[in-house]
Design a protein around this motif. Structure first.
Motif, PDB file in Angstrom:
ATOM      1  N   LEU A 255       5.761  25.276   5.502  1.00  0.00           N
ATOM      2  CA  LEU A 255       6.808  25.904   4.713  1.00  0.00           C
ATOM      3  C   LEU A 255       7.414  27.088   5.456  1.00  0.00           C
ATOM      4  O   LEU A 255       8.634  27.269   5.487  1.00  0.00           O
ATOM      5  N   ARG A 259      11.404  28.116   6.421  1.00  0.00           N
ATOM      6  CA  ARG A 259      12.131  29.361   6.128  1.00  0.00           C
ATOM      7  C   ARG A 259      12.751  29.914   7.400  1.00  0.00           C
ATOM      8  O   ARG A 259      13.913  30.264   7.456  1.00  0.00           O
ATOM      9  N   ILE A 288      13.498  27.764  -0.259  1.00  0.00           N
ATOM     10  CA  ILE A 288      13.068  29.106  -0.643  1.00  0.00           C
ATOM     11  C   ILE A 288      13.857  30.166   0.117  1.00  0.00           C
ATOM     12  O   ILE A 288      14.306  31.169  -0.453  1.00  0.00           O
ATOM     13  N   GLU A 310       4.327  14.633  -3.618  1.00  0.00           N
ATOM     14  CA  GLU A 310       4.175  14.536  -5.056  1.00  0.00           C
ATOM     15  C   GLU A 310       4.917  15.669  -5.761  1.00  0.00           C
ATOM     16  O   GLU A 310       5.434  15.491  -6.858  1.00  0.00           O
ATOM     17  N   PHE A 311       5.002  16.830  -5.142  1.00  0.00           N
ATOM     18  CA  PHE A 311       5.636  17.955  -5.838  1.00  0.00           C
ATOM     19  C   PHE A 311       7.160  17.952  -5.751  1.00  0.00           C
ATOM     20  O   PHE A 311       7.825  18.678  -6.480  1.00  0.00           O
ATOM     21  N   ASP A 314       9.434  17.921  -8.671  1.00  0.00           N
ATOM     22  CA  ASP A 314       9.310  19.010  -9.638  1.00  0.00           C
ATOM     23  C   ASP A 314       9.875  20.327  -9.134  1.00  0.00           C
ATOM     24  O   ASP A 314       9.748  21.355  -9.797  1.00  0.00           O
TER      25      ASP A 314
ATOM     26  N   THR B 254      -1.184  19.247  -9.914  1.00  0.00           N
ATOM     27  CA  THR B 254       0.141  19.098  -9.326  1.00  0.00           C
ATOM     28  C   THR B 254       1.063  20.237  -9.734  1.00  0.00           C
ATOM     29  O   THR B 254       0.822  20.930 -10.719  1.00  0.00           O
ATOM     30  N   LEU B 255       2.105  20.369  -8.959  1.00  0.00           N
ATOM     31  CA  LEU B 255       3.109  21.379  -9.232  1.00  0.00           C
ATOM     32  C   LEU B 255       3.725  21.155 -10.616  1.00  0.00           C
ATOM     33  O   LEU B 255       3.923  22.097 -11.386  1.00  0.00           O
ATOM     34  N   GLY B 256       4.015  19.929 -10.923  1.00  0.00           N
ATOM     35  CA  GLY B 256       4.629  19.605 -12.205  1.00  0.00           C
ATOM     36  C   GLY B 256       3.766  20.068 -13.383  1.00  0.00           C
ATOM     37  O   GLY B 256       4.269  20.591 -14.374  1.00  0.00           O
ATOM     38  N   ARG B 259       4.253  23.725 -13.938  1.00  0.00           N
ATOM     39  CA  ARG B 259       5.487  24.047 -14.670  1.00  0.00           C
ATOM     40  C   ARG B 259       5.288  23.811 -16.158  1.00  0.00           C
ATOM     41  O   ARG B 259       5.598  24.659 -16.989  1.00  0.00           O
ATOM     42  N   LEU B 284       2.229  27.505  -7.875  1.00  0.00           N
ATOM     43  CA  LEU B 284       3.616  27.332  -7.438  1.00  0.00           C
ATOM     44  C   LEU B 284       4.459  26.770  -8.580  1.00  0.00           C
ATOM     45  O   LEU B 284       5.597  27.186  -8.807  1.00  0.00           O
ATOM     46  N   ILE B 288       7.729  28.490 -10.167  1.00  0.00           N
ATOM     47  CA  ILE B 288       9.041  27.841 -10.241  1.00  0.00           C
ATOM     48  C   ILE B 288       9.545  27.813 -11.680  1.00  0.00           C
ATOM     49  O   ILE B 288      10.710  28.086 -11.955  1.00  0.00           O
ATOM     50  N   GLN B 291      10.668  31.235 -12.625  1.00  0.00           N
ATOM     51  CA  GLN B 291      11.938  31.511 -11.971  1.00  0.00           C
ATOM     52  C   GLN B 291      13.090  30.869 -12.757  1.00  0.00           C
ATOM     53  O   GLN B 291      14.127  31.486 -12.981  1.00  0.00           O
ATOM     54  N   PHE B 311       0.862  27.230   2.759  1.00  0.00           N
ATOM     55  CA  PHE B 311       2.213  27.684   2.408  1.00  0.00           C
ATOM     56  C   PHE B 311       2.241  28.908   1.509  1.00  0.00           C
ATOM     57  O   PHE B 311       3.281  29.541   1.341  1.00  0.00           O
ATOM     58  N   ASP B 314       3.934  32.093   2.348  1.00  0.00           N
ATOM     59  CA  ASP B 314       5.366  32.034   2.632  1.00  0.00           C
ATOM     60  C   ASP B 314       6.212  31.851   1.384  1.00  0.00           C
ATOM     61  O   ASP B 314       7.427  31.673   1.484  1.00  0.00           O
ATOM     62  N   LEU B 315       5.554  31.843   0.236  1.00  0.00           N
ATOM     63  CA  LEU B 315       6.337  31.688  -0.994  1.00  0.00           C
ATOM     64  C   LEU B 315       7.085  32.978  -1.292  1.00  0.00           C
ATOM     65  O   LEU B 315       6.852  34.010  -0.683  1.00  0.00           O
ATOM     66  N   GLN B 316       7.978  32.857  -2.256  1.00  0.00           N
ATOM     67  CA  GLN B 316       8.783  34.001  -2.646  1.00  0.00           C
ATOM     68  C   GLN B 316       8.615  34.197  -4.140  1.00  0.00           C
ATOM     69  O   GLN B 316       9.172  33.417  -4.909  1.00  0.00           O
TER      70      GLN B 316
END
Lengths: 363, 363
Positions: A255, A259, A288, A310-311, A314, B254-256, B259, B284, B288, B291, B311, B314-316
């Motif tokens: 990731l 960026r 991002i 998989e993500f 989403d 999972t990311l989903g 959420r 994550l 999201i 956000q 990762f 490196d997220l925001q």
DNA sequence: TTGAAAGCGCTAACAA
DNA sequence: TTGTTAGCGCTTTCAA
């Protein structure tokens, strides 16, 4: 601790440790002490080979014998020694699976599917990592061939021609995956990286994008996708087509590299309105970074990934990406090897599983 | 195709296919046709056992013999049959590694490290997937024990007591990982899930958070982290501590699900200002979703993950998370098995590798 | 330092 | 359908 066979006197074992009375013959040696087929056969009152048949080809044995042998197995907790069986039958029921690395999402699906599918058919997977960089491919090969596997699945690359030659010479069935080469060692289940690059370029062109760029890993396949993407972009008249920024990052991709990739790209070429990334992780990084700069996706910038993790569905916005059917590849590869072991020869040794562009919000 | 030994007449091979003149003896059988140690020995003009020593314990033969044997190996392309060697020596140089599934980022690091470290020591990894749900653990176990591996590394769970008992009875060295149980089967490299839950609660409390919740996978370990988190939260007087929403999702996470988890949580308990997720992927997803709802992290909502995926930094905003040293666990586990095979007995069979809370921006 | 014999635990081949 | 025999390719044991 020595194994424990309930009520059976181990009197007649030739080398039973008990008969220390006789002088040890020259060269004789003690067994590891586990329960063997011989013990089971003795307990069941049949010959070892009969016990063997009861376990491997139950239909070749009378129901009565079958029952006795199964009882004996139950009572002793016998587990067949597959090393010995493999040596005698010249079938190891082992399949070597080689990936560059198990880290990173790319090859998970195929390793998972192979392990599961093959296990269901009575095979075990031996895992080998070839590494992305030049490494001791020959040592890996030696380890693989030494086990006399019933098949080898290669994902990623066998670089050296020497290695390919030895593998071929070993006579072990080989399935190469994840690519389409004109001259496979043996069998092949893959897809065309060139076609992917071309189709993505057309997709972005049809979407009205004008200035394209790529953020790509530096492994050979990624590069092929990127090259054909650049070529087709130019052919379609998209700006900077001939000038597409090859942004090489080391594999596996991250990731963070995504960026940084976007940041660098914007510095060099501010007008970019579409980016093709060589992995979904890179694409997420691009998204991002764009977000943190206030660049709107897809209005100002279209992003296409690769891999359909998989993500990806989403994400916000959902990521448009290229899907490879890793499960399908794994199943086909497993089938190839299982069939070959069964003596079934398939007519077509090359399978193109294709790919699909999953159209979502980001492009 | 038959192997090709350059300039050596295979006249004296006992069962060479060539001597069809003599009547086949009863029970005799053809070899698979590969090059064997015997061929090498013959070519080098020594006994098979001497060739074996030249390859396995070079120091035990004269330099002259060593050279001749190595030349012969070179010329024939001989690769030792590890099945035969393993049977004779009762050492398979195979290590079984069991994970719930190779899909998902959780166990990648440990599988990677084990494969690499063990390969460097001359061992190969056999991969087994136990599945998260109740599955044929006994079939897997049978396959493992049947190979007579020199060690088994268990990551995730061996659920049935029956399975644990059989493994113990088999006498194979076992290393359990990823947890700290008071009564390991054999050896153990892990960390305390309870401690993690507790420390994260304290961390959030110290950061001034008042209303905490969790979004967690439903596997047993995740639940233990979550339970101790809830308990400590309550003890520290954080609101809804006793009422922490257990949001069980199926593993792997999972990311989903992240959420959806946040969405559900906000509906039930609008005042939440801190969330502990059982994986970085869930975290994550929570980020999201936040956000997309205009919830600011960390100002309005603190998020803590688990796993410290590559990762996450490196997220925001950068994700605050719990780091487990998978590489360290893999190396220790490999070392345990290699040492055991070498006859070295370690005093301490239980290693707690701990964990660390990586403080970043999200909490 | 080298070698002869035996056998690891199983199954292929043949015979009954 | 069952059993006998030999042997898969290697290493251990014992002897020289």
């Amino acid at each position: 601790m020595p194994p424990h066979i309930p009520p059976t006197p181990p009197e007649s074992r030739a080398d039973s440790p008990e008969d220390g009375a006789e002088p040890r013959r020259r060269g004789s040696r003690k067994s590891a002490g586990g329960i063997t087929l011989r013990d089971v056969a003795q307990l069941a009152g049949v010959a070892p080979i009969t016990a063997s048949r009861a376990l491997n080809t139950p239909s070749a044995v009378s129901p009565k014998v079958l029952q006795k042998v199964r009882d004996a197995v139950e009572r002793t907790g016998y587990v067949p020694n597959l090393l010995a069986g493999g040596l005698a039958s010249n079938k190891s029921r082992l399949v070597a699976v080689v990936v560059p690395t198990v880290i990173g999402p790319v090859f998970q699906e195929i390793v998972h599917t192979l392990t599961e599918t093959l296990a269901a058919a009575g095979y075990q997977v031996m895992l080998g990592q070839s590494g992305y960089e030049n490494s001791r491919e020959d040592a890996l090969l030696e380890a693989i061939i030494g086990r006399r596997p019933d098949g080898v699945v290669l994902t990623g690359i066998m670089r050296s021609a020497e290695a390919r030659k030895r593998l071929l010479a070993s006579g072990i069935p080989v399935v190469e995956t994840w690519d389409l080469t004109p001259t496979p060692i043996d069998m092949l289940v893959g897809f065309s990286h060139e076609n992917i690059g071309r189709e993505v370029a057309r997709y972005l062109h049809a979407a009205g994008r004008k200035v394209v760029a790529v953020v790509g890993g530096r492994d050979e396949r990624s590069r092929r996708r990127m090259d054909s993407f650049a070529q087709e972009s130019a052919a379609l008249g998209m700006a900077a087509g001939a000038d597409v920024a090859m942004h090489h990052v080391t594999a596996p991709t991250t990731l963070g590299q995504g960026r940084k990739g976007l940041a660098d790209l914007l510095e060099r070429q501010p007008g970019i309105d579409a980016i093709f990334c060589s992995s979904d992780l890179l694409a997420l990084g691009v998204m991002i970074e764009a977000q943190s700069r206030g660049i709107r996706i897809p209005e100002q910038l279209a992003v296409v990934g690769f891999g359909d993790l998989e993500f990806s569905r989403d994400l916000q916005p959902q990521l448009t990406t290229v899907r490879i059917d890793g499960t399908g590849i794994g199943q086909r590869a497993a089938r190839f090897i299982i069939d070959r072991a069964a003596g079934i020869e398939v007519a077509e040794r090359i399978v193109d599983v294709g790919f699909s562009i999953i159209r979502r919000e980001s492009a």
